[in-house]
Write a protein that holds these residues in place. Sequence first.
Motif, PDB file in Angstrom:
ATOM      1  N   ARG A 154       0.945  -1.259   0.183  1.00  0.00           N
ATOM      2  CA  ARG A 154       0.008   0.104  -0.119  1.00  0.00           C
ATOM      3  C   ARG A 154       0.971   1.269  -0.187  1.00  0.00           C
ATOM      4  O   ARG A 154       1.960   1.283   0.598  1.00  0.00           O
ATOM      5  CB  ARG A 154      -0.763   0.249   1.269  1.00  0.00           C
TER       6      ARG A 154
ATOM      7  N   ASN B  54      -0.522   7.048   2.369  1.00  0.00           N
ATOM      8  CA  ASN B  54      -1.145   8.547   1.939  1.00  0.00           C
ATOM      9  C   ASN B  54      -0.970   9.159   2.939  1.00  0.00           C
ATOM     10  O   ASN B  54      -1.193   8.820   4.274  1.00  0.00           O
ATOM     11  CB  ASN B  54      -2.789   8.020   1.364  1.00  0.00           C
TER      12      ASN B  54
ATOM     13  N   ASP C 286      -7.800   6.633   1.087  1.00  0.00           N
ATOM     14  CA  ASP C 286      -7.223   5.260   1.585  1.00  0.00           C
ATOM     15  C   ASP C 286      -5.863   5.215   1.382  1.00  0.00           C
ATOM     16  O   ASP C 286      -5.334   5.813   0.352  1.00  0.00           O
ATOM     17  CB  ASP C 286      -7.961   4.030   0.813  1.00  0.00           C
TER      18      ASP C 286
ATOM     19  N   LEU D  21      -3.750   3.580  -0.596  1.00  0.00           N
ATOM     20  CA  LEU D  21      -4.120   2.685  -2.024  1.00  0.00           C
ATOM     21  C   LEU D  21      -3.275   1.350  -2.220  1.00  0.00           C
ATOM     22  O   LEU D  21      -2.076   1.516  -1.885  1.00  0.00           O
ATOM     23  CB  LEU D  21      -3.867   3.796  -2.915  1.00  0.00           C
TER      24      LEU D  21
ATOM     25  N   ASN E   2      -3.937   2.448 -10.894  1.00  0.00           N
ATOM     26  CA  ASN E   2      -3.571   3.732 -10.265  1.00  0.00           C
ATOM     27  C   ASN E   2      -1.991   3.815 -10.143  1.00  0.00           C
ATOM     28  O   ASN E   2      -1.477   4.866 -10.339  1.00  0.00           O
ATOM     29  CB  ASN E   2      -4.105   3.975  -8.983  1.00  0.00           C
TER      30      ASN E   2
ATOM     31  N   ASN F   7      -9.326   9.436  -8.909  1.00  0.00           N
ATOM     32  CA  ASN F   7      -8.135   8.757  -8.984  1.00  0.00           C
ATOM     33  C   ASN F   7      -6.805   9.702  -8.725  1.00  0.00           C
ATOM     34  O   ASN F   7      -5.851   9.574  -8.469  1.00  0.00           O
ATOM     35  CB  ASN F   7      -7.606   8.030 -10.250  1.00  0.00           C
TER      36      ASN F   7
ATOM     37  N   ARG G 269      -5.008  10.796  -5.632  1.00  0.00           N
ATOM     38  CA  ARG G 269      -4.262   9.546  -5.039  1.00  0.00           C
ATOM     39  C   ARG G 269      -3.057   9.545  -6.011  1.00  0.00           C
ATOM     40  O   ARG G 269      -2.050   9.245  -5.605  1.00  0.00           O
ATOM     41  CB  ARG G 269      -5.135   8.316  -5.476  1.00  0.00           C
TER      42      ARG G 269
END
Length: 477
Positions: free
Chosen positions: A141, A144, A168, A170, A182, A206, A209
Amino acid sequence: MKVKTRFAPSPTGNLHIGSIRTALYSWLFARHYNGKFVLRIEDTDFERSDLKSVKSIFSGLEWLGLNWDEGPYFQSKRLERYKEVIKIMLEKGNAYKCFCSLKKLEDERTKQISKGEKPRYSGICRNLDQRNVLNKNYVIRFKNPISGKVTFEDKIRGKIVFQNEELDDLIIQRSNGIPTYNFCVVIDDLDMKITHVIRGEDHINNTPRQINILKSLNAQIPIYAHVSMILNEEGCKFSKRKDALNILEYYKDGFLPEALLNYIIRLGWSYGNQEIFSISEMQKLFNLKQISKSSSSINMKKLFWLNKYYINNLPLNYISNLLKYHINCENINLKNGPNLESVLILLRNRCHTLKEIAQSSRYFYEEFEDFEKSAADQYLIPENYVILKKLYENIKKISIWKNETLSTMIKNKSVKLKTQLRKISMLLRVVLTGNMYSPNISSIIFLIGKEKTLLRLKRAMVFIENNINDINHLEKK
Ligand code: GLU
């Protein structure tokens, strides 16, 4: 700054009007600024991607002349590069392994929903000492930022702000080791030095992110422009399943690339009230400012109108070359009749598509099967038998086969036989084409030629004879 845009389709279905619009806008923007246009195939979803879709992307873009300066890049061939960046991010602490099982994530989600909270990953594995975990099953992940916000100036919609709290951590690499969509987009846009990302509004979520990942890599953030959606003719959301006709179907249906591009550019972009744009004009005038924020609707009537316009206004030899494909599809043999350009001149202002022209040109090249019933009922009747006979005799005598001679002869006959010119013309139309719709009749006769015209006159006379018994009586009348 040298402008660089990209078209990045996922090969998971038809290349349709919506995707072509994104491609067109990106291509025009690059061409307008003398920049570069990149083609990138986003095929990391191995289950849904297929070669057929890849091929349809290439042939669709080629047909429309949307040429690319770089690529095609395939994400599936860049997996090593993505993994290399992920490794660096893990080392730097910008990414982490998440060992949570699906069940655990699902339970967490259910709990959040029951508390009325927005479901999001809680970040349990963020601060885990990952060296001690034996479990080999993990995703990676992105870390973020927890607070603050992401702001970007969308070139179509203006300022857009997302709170980091809403985003989240991501997943950037799945448990099977494949990086996610992404993440690949970010690395590609970065490596390919994309300056402007023009894409559908379904990607707005998107963007924050992707910006956060780019920031964590200290990369330059591209400029974003999210184009509004297209509605179908009923005003409902364009459905990929129902409305997404493969762009090549328009080719098969006899549309010209010039018409389709002109139609597509106007689905969301305008320049005053102007409707007609040549491709070079599109390149000159296109900008992001004039793209509409609201959605636009499919309007087939307009596409037909534009197609007819281009069929009638582009050079004859260009159109007739394109027409040959449709003539072939109709199994018409051009050797059996007049030069295609002369047929095109006669038919083009009556038809909306090349396919329609091809279908309407059949009687120039071969015998039509039957007389259309209502046409025959109205015109192939005993009282017209003598007119046909006289026309036959006159045409037989003509030695210099010219359109003007034929036209004069028909006019003279109308006077002599005391029959309206309109009626004679209609009768000849039925005789030569089998129905009542055709362009100027002397031009038709001229192109069909003397021999075939005489044969068809004979055929019509026989048709009348077969429908009555007493021909002698008729002739005497
Ligand atoms: N591959 C994405 C799609 O086909 C487009 C991604 C992008 O433009 O960033 O919808």
